[in-house]
Design an enzyme around this catalytic site. Structure first.
Site, PDB file in Angstrom:
ATOM      1  N   SER A 190     -31.417 -53.255 -10.699  1.00 62.54           N
ATOM      2  CA  SER A 190     -30.954 -52.961  -9.349  1.00 62.54           C
ATOM      3  C   SER A 190     -30.499 -51.515  -9.293  1.00 62.54           C
ATOM      4  CB  SER A 190     -29.789 -53.886  -8.972  1.00 62.54           C
ATOM      5  OG  SER A 190     -29.355 -53.626  -7.645  1.00 62.54           O
ATOM      6  N   HIS A 238     -32.466 -48.053  -1.993  1.00 66.75           N
ATOM      7  CA  HIS A 238     -32.055 -49.216  -2.774  1.00 66.75           C
ATOM      8  C   HIS A 238     -33.306 -49.952  -3.221  1.00 66.75           C
ATOM      9  CE1 HIS A 238     -31.461 -53.694  -2.633  1.00 66.75           C
ATOM     10  NE2 HIS A 238     -30.631 -53.364  -3.600  1.00 66.75           N
ATOM     11  N   ARG A 282     -19.960 -57.757 -14.416  1.00 63.68           N
ATOM     12  CA  ARG A 282     -19.095 -56.601 -14.631  1.00 63.68           C
ATOM     13  C   ARG A 282     -18.838 -55.905 -13.296  1.00 63.68           C
ATOM     14  NH1 ARG A 282     -19.726 -51.112 -16.258  1.00 63.68           N
ATOM     15  NH2 ARG A 282     -18.053 -50.442 -17.661  1.00 63.68           N
TER      16      ARG A 282
END
EC number: 1.3.3.3
Length: 304
Positions: A93, A107, A261
């Protein structure tokens, strides 16, 4: 049925390497810093962040591979039959926030989920896509972005691009403002309609197309001059980006709910952002043209 988890993982790691190398070369002023991490509940990843570059104000290209004994609610809410299965989730990503407001934010994401239960075949699906969020947009850039998206989809059927383009328009939409986040691109999820190898080939096509779609736009726009007022407009528009990611984005919710995370999950947020009460650009300005003309879910490839 063969589920080639290691082949998908190897592709994703290579994709991360290639995208980082290309973006570093385009920036020319700084490099990605890698932060390898492990997840206590299982898995880990390598976060790569870049900041304060000549081109990129802040960005990240992340690989993660997490696993656990139960799917988090964001993944099983619309597939309740999968609740209680163990899972593996892995993907790349990225979000790139350029400094120059003439260069769009981009993105992209490609990912794979596998849910397993003893005595039963694994359940798997792919997801991903890429989308573009301009501040001062140009028709030729929008057409180029969507043309690359269409061409990546073409080998898999004539209906694929329009279907996933429409899905992207619907997904990256701020419902509380009734406003698109950007000019769209591709979005798909829960993809398992083809066999595993074909679905894997499709996410490779999408992942490989990102640089072809983005770099020509960057190269055309990164040298354009800008002033403080245009940077301020960029900061207000970045606020819309933050609103979407924190309120609606399934990837963000999945990462937080699965114990991922936090720093890696929230690296998608821009470094400088503003909100203003009842803020709107003046009618007839280039800033107003963004929402009046570009952010309208239009068909950029329609024949005039």
């Amino acid at each position: 049925m063969t589920v080639s988890i290691e082949a998908v993982k190897a592709y994703l790691l290579d994709l991360q390497d290639r995208i980082c190398a290309a973006l570093e070369a385009e920036d020319g002023g700084t490099r990605f810093v890698e932060d390898a991490w492990t997840r206590p509940a299982g898995g880990g990843g390598r976060t790569r962040v870049i900041a304060d570059g000549a081109l990129i104000e802040k960005g990240g290209v992340n690989f993660s591979h997490v696993h656990g004994s139960n799917l988090p609610p964001s993944a099983s809410a619309h597939r309740p039959e999968l609740a209680g299965r163990s899972f593996q989730a892995f993907g790349v990503s990225l979000v790139i926030h350029p400094r120059n407001p003439h260069v769009p934010t981009s993105h992209a994401n490609v990912r794979c989920f596998v849910a397993e239960k003893d005595g039963e075949d694994p359940v798997w699906w792919f997801g991903g896509g890429f989308d573009l969020t301009p501040y001062y947009a140009h028709d030729e850039d929008c057409v180029h972005w969507h043309r690359v998206a269409r061409d990546a989809c073409a080998p898999f059927g004539e209906d694929v691009y329009p279907r996933y383009k429409d899905w992207c328009d619907r997904y990256f939409h701020l419902k509380h403002r009734n406003e698109p986040r950007g000019i769209g691109g591709l979005f798909f999820d829960d993809l398992n309609a083809w066999d595993f190898d074909t679905c894997f080939a499709f996410i490779r096509a999408v992942g490989d197309a990102y640089l072809d779609a983005y770099l020509p736009i960057v190269q055309r726009r990164k040298g354009l001059p800008y002033d403080a007022a245009q940077r301020e407009f960029q900061a207000f528009r970045r606020g819309r980006y933050v609103e979407f990611n924190l309120v609606y984005d399934r990837g963000t919710l999945f990462g937080l709910q699965s114990g991922g995370r936090t720093e890696s999950i929230l690296m998608s947020l821009p470094p400088e952002v503003r909100w203003g009460y009842d803020w709107h650009p003046q009618p007839g300005t280039p800033e107003a043209r963004l929402t009046e003309y570009f952010l309208t879910d239009r068909d950029w490839l329609a024949t005039p």
